[in-house]
Design a protein around this motif. Structure first.
Motif, PDB file in Angstrom:
ATOM      1  N   SER A 189      -0.200  41.402  21.901  1.00  0.00           N
ATOM      2  CA  SER A 189      -0.042  40.070  22.496  1.00  0.00           C
ATOM      3  C   SER A 189      -0.048  38.986  21.433  1.00  0.00           C
ATOM      4  O   SER A 189       0.740  38.043  21.481  1.00  0.00           O
ATOM      5  N   GLU A 190      -0.955  39.128  20.466  1.00  0.00           N
ATOM      6  CA  GLU A 190      -1.058  38.121  19.416  1.00  0.00           C
ATOM      7  C   GLU A 190       0.194  38.093  18.533  1.00  0.00           C
ATOM      8  O   GLU A 190       0.534  37.053  17.979  1.00  0.00           O
ATOM      9  N   PRO A 219       4.377  29.326  29.673  1.00  0.00           N
ATOM     10  CA  PRO A 219       3.394  28.942  28.657  1.00  0.00           C
ATOM     11  C   PRO A 219       2.282  28.091  29.272  1.00  0.00           C
ATOM     12  O   PRO A 219       2.521  27.266  30.146  1.00  0.00           O
ATOM     13  N   LEU A 264       3.234  41.008  29.106  1.00  0.00           N
ATOM     14  CA  LEU A 264       3.501  39.763  28.394  1.00  0.00           C
ATOM     15  C   LEU A 264       4.541  38.869  29.062  1.00  0.00           C
ATOM     16  O   LEU A 264       4.514  37.655  28.892  1.00  0.00           O
ATOM     17  N   ILE A 289       3.366  35.638  31.072  1.00  0.00           N
ATOM     18  CA  ILE A 289       2.723  34.626  30.234  1.00  0.00           C
ATOM     19  C   ILE A 289       3.729  33.989  29.274  1.00  0.00           C
ATOM     20  O   ILE A 289       3.639  32.812  28.951  1.00  0.00           O
ATOM     21  N   LEU A 290       4.710  34.755  28.824  1.00  0.00           N
ATOM     22  CA  LEU A 290       5.739  34.196  27.940  1.00  0.00           C
ATOM     23  C   LEU A 290       6.687  33.269  28.703  1.00  0.00           C
ATOM     24  O   LEU A 290       7.180  32.287  28.158  1.00  0.00           O
ATOM     25  N   VAL A 302       0.486  34.950  21.876  1.00  0.00           N
ATOM     26  CA  VAL A 302      -0.299  34.795  23.101  1.00  0.00           C
ATOM     27  C   VAL A 302      -1.779  34.915  22.750  1.00  0.00           C
ATOM     28  O   VAL A 302      -2.212  35.919  22.186  1.00  0.00           O
ATOM     29  N   THR A 358      -5.331  35.895  23.205  1.00  0.00           N
ATOM     30  CA  THR A 358      -5.811  37.037  23.982  1.00  0.00           C
ATOM     31  C   THR A 358      -7.236  37.384  23.598  1.00  0.00           C
ATOM     32  O   THR A 358      -7.624  37.251  22.440  1.00  0.00           O
TER      33      THR A 358
END
Length: 69
Positions: free
Chosen positions: A43-44, A22, A15, A18-19, A48, A50
């Motif tokens: 992730s959700e 953005p 994660l 991607i964090l 995020v 996914t």
């Protein structure tokens, strides 16, 4: 490439990129469906978007459409 044992915190490593960026895209390859499902759920939790893709993924285009906020 991350090789680590069960419950060693790999999700954080998946994660983090991607964090920190953005709007970017990250691809993760997981060998087990149950692991894929767990990674989607985790992730959700962090907001995020996914999707897990495997042989059960429908062949229609709906899962591939991305909504822009």
């Amino acid at each position: 490439l991350i090789i680590a044992g069960t419950r060693s915190g790999k999700t954080l490593y998946l994660l983090t990129p991607i964090l920190l960026r953005p709007g970017s895209v990250s691809i993760t390859i997981s060998p087990l469906k149950c692991l894929q499902t767990a990674q989607v759920i985790e992730s959700e939790k962090f907001g995020v978007k996914t999707i897990a893709i495997d042989e059960d993924t429908p062949s229609d285009e709906a899962p591939w459409k991305v909504s822009h906020m």
